[in-house]
Each structure stands twice: as structure tokens, then as C-alpha cells.
Design a protein around this motif. Structure first.
Motif, mmCIF file in Angstrom:
data_model
loop_
_atom_site.group_PDB
_atom_site.id
_atom_site.type_symbol
_atom_site.label_atom_id
_atom_site.label_comp_id
_atom_site.label_asym_id
_atom_site.label_seq_id
_atom_site.Cartn_x
_atom_site.Cartn_y
_atom_site.Cartn_z
ATOM 1 N N PHE A 21 8.596 1.470 -4.379
ATOM 2 C CA PHE A 21 7.412 1.148 -3.589
ATOM 3 C C PHE A 21 6.770 -0.080 -4.207
ATOM 4 N N TYR A 22 6.328 -1.019 -3.351
ATOM 5 C CA TYR A 22 5.722 -2.255 -3.858
ATOM 6 C C TYR A 22 4.496 -2.609 -3.036
ATOM 7 N N HIS A 54 2.523 -4.606 -7.897
ATOM 8 C CA HIS A 54 2.736 -3.291 -8.507
ATOM 9 C C HIS A 54 3.975 -2.682 -7.877
ATOM 10 N N MET A 55 4.955 -2.316 -8.710
ATOM 11 C CA MET A 55 6.207 -1.743 -8.229
ATOM 12 C C MET A 55 6.472 -0.450 -8.987
ATOM 13 N N THR A 56 6.829 0.603 -8.275
ATOM 14 C CA THR A 56 7.049 1.885 -8.923
ATOM 15 C C THR A 56 8.139 2.671 -8.208
ATOM 16 N N PHE A 102 2.274 -3.059 2.296
ATOM 17 C CA PHE A 102 3.139 -2.438 1.291
ATOM 18 C C PHE A 102 4.578 -2.504 1.777
ATOM 19 N N THR A 103 5.507 -2.323 0.842
ATOM 20 C CA THR A 103 6.934 -2.415 1.139
ATOM 21 C C THR A 103 7.680 -1.306 0.437
ATOM 22 N N SER A 142 11.715 -1.829 4.321
ATOM 23 C CA SER A 142 10.739 -1.500 5.358
ATOM 24 C C SER A 142 9.367 -1.930 4.850
ATOM 25 N N THR A 143 8.669 -2.733 5.638
ATOM 26 C CA THR A 143 7.412 -3.311 5.173
ATOM 27 C C THR A 143 6.352 -3.278 6.263
ATOM 28 N N TYR A 144 5.124 -3.041 5.833
ATOM 29 C CA TYR A 144 3.967 -3.166 6.717
ATOM 30 C C TYR A 144 3.144 -4.342 6.213
#
Length: 274
Positions: free
Chosen positions: A221-222, A230-232, A209-210, A104-106
Motif C-alpha cells: 500500500f502506498y 509512505h509504503m507498507t 492511494f495506490t 490499482s490507484t485512486y
């Protein structure tokens, strides 16, 4: 005597591909030109790929496998090669994206990479990678193969209206890109919503963000900045962003109304020139 360039197959996936191509070609007692004749390309191209001066394509790999009887070696290797052409900082995300069950991405300004046409992507990549557009473009197009596999991820894309209006590559490129978005209307695994300017302030105003969800791994979250991502898996951050994404979904136009808006922008803003 010809100066044969030494290859280090451990240097990169592309170097490994080139060294294997040379090794297996020679094992079949073929010169570069002879192999080129068999797969309908020049011997020069064979040499350039063997020495990593050119990046192979998937079609090239399939033809080489058929010609050398390598049981799909190069067809399997090409995915790794093309992914290695993506920016180094982006490669970890591309790997996780390919494994996700739900994406899911905005997108605040641009069409999401998995939905981009080749011409749209080329125009974007030409700004940041003018010297290696073909290579990076091949990597981006390779990413899109996950949508065509037997069990594709569920993909939900929310596009800011800005992504429809920001002209990339010219009017013809934009028209084709919006038409590409409309092609997904009947795809059961892809949903596209447009967030119109009229909604005012919203939970995505800090940028694109994705969220990635997996069958057996924690959610991720990316987001990315100018030259790094940044990925966490931080649970609290994912919870907050998931709620924020749900609010975006509720605020955006429905998929049906979004398709109507996309079609209207395509016709009114990027109509074909007589």
C-alpha cells in the motif's frame, strides 16, 4: 592545458554514466566533438553529460551505443540514470511500481503519473522543481515505459472528477491530457473510471492511494504527503484499503461512461479556441 574534471563513478548513476562515456569515448580515440559529429550533437553536450551537468536521454544513449559499439551498455544504464532523477523519497515506490503485476490507484486531484502527457507533467513539476524540470520530467516519462513492455502490469485507475476539472498547464494542455486518457479505451491492460462529485462521501476522501500486487511478493500500500511517501506491506491495512478500493470501483462510473464524461469535459471545458 585543459582542466579535466575528475569524476567519481560511485557518486551516483549519473556520475557512473558520465565516467563510462568518457572512458569508452577515449578508448575509441575520439574527442568530444568527434563523437558529437557521429551522433549528431555538439561536443559541448558530450562534455556536459560526461561531467553530469546534463542528463542524457534514451535516444542519446542508443546513438552512443551504436557509435561506440558498446553492445547496449548505455541503453541499459539509462533507465537507472533517469530513475535517479526522481525525488529521493519517491524512488523506492518507482522501483516497486516497475515490478508490479497489478496496479490499482485512486487519484483525488491529478492524473496518475503513468498516464500523464509530457506537457501536463512539465506544468506540475515546474511548480516544485523549477530548477530541474527537464531532469525530473525525464524520470517521470521513463516510468511510463512499463506500459509499453511485452508483459505490462494491469493498471486500474480511478480518477476523481476533480482531476478532469483542475486545469494544469492551460486549456490546450488539458485537452491533450484528456485525449490521452481516451487513447487507453482499447488498451486491454488499462482501465480508467471517473468518480463523479455526485456520489457524495466515499472511501477515498482521505486522499490518493495506490495498491501494488506482485507475482511473488506481498502486496504493498502506498500513499504520499507533500514531500514524502509512505509504503507498507501491513496485511490489515492492505485488507482495509482493498475493500475501500473495491467500493470506489463499484461507486465510480463504468469505464465506458467514464470515457463519455472525459470526452464531454474535453469538448465543453477545454474546447479549441478559434
Amino acid at each position: 592545458m585543459a582542466n579535466i574534471q575528475k569524476l567519481d563513478p560511485c557518486a551516483s548513476p549519473l556520475d557512473y554514466y558520465g565516467s563510462e562515456l568518457r572512458r569508452l569515448r577515449e578508448a575509441n580515440s575520439l574527442k568530444q566533438g568527434q563523437l558529437g559529429d557521429i551522433i549528431f550533437c555538439t561536443g559541448s553536450l558530450i562534455g556536459q553529460i560526461e561531467t553530469t551537468k546534463k542528463v542524457p536521454t534514451r535516444d542519446f544513449s542508443e546513438r552512443v551505443d551504436a557509435a561506440l559499439g558498446t553492445d547496449g551498455v548505455f541503453s541499459r544504464l539509462i533507465g537507472l540514470v533517469l530513475r535517479s532523477q526522481l525525488p529521493t523519497w519517491f524512488q523506492p515506490y518507482a522501483e516497486m511500481e516497475s515490478r508490479a503485476a497489478y496496479i490499482s490507484t485512486y487519484q483525488a486531484q491529478l492524473v496518475y503519473g503513468l498516464l500523464q502527457t509530457g506537457d501536463y507533467a512539465r506544468a506540475l513539476l515546474g511548480v516544485e522543481h523549477p530548477g530541474k524540470v527537464d531532469e525530473v520530467l525525464a524520470g517521470r516519462m521513463e516510468r511510463q515505459r512499463i506500459l509499453a513492455r511485452e508483459n505490462p502490469p494491469a493498471l486500474w485507475v480511478i480518477l476523481s472528477e476533480a482531476a478532469l476539472l483542475q486545469e494544469v498547464g492551460g486549456r490546450d494542455v488539458m485537452r491533450a491530457q484528456l485525449a490521452r486518457l481516451l487513447d487507453f479505451r482499447d488498451d486491454p491492460w488499462v482501465q480508467i473510471q471517473v468518480l463523479p462529485f455526485s456520489v457524495g462521501q466515499h472511501t477515498g476522501m482521505m486522499g490518493s492511494f495506490t495498491l501494488l500486487r506482485f507475482d511473488d511478493d506481498p502486496d504493498l500500500f502506498y500513499m504520499e504527503n507533500y514531500d514524502h511517501g509512505h509504503m507498507t506491506a501491513n496485511p490489515q491495512l492492505i485488507k482495509e484499503r482493498s475493500v475501500g478500493y473495491a467500493r470506489l470501483q463499484a461507486t465510480a462510473l463504468s469505464p465506458e461512461d467514464s470515457a463519455t464524461l472525459i470526452a464531454r469535459v474535453m469538448e465543453e471545458r477545454y474546447e479549441e479556441q478559434s
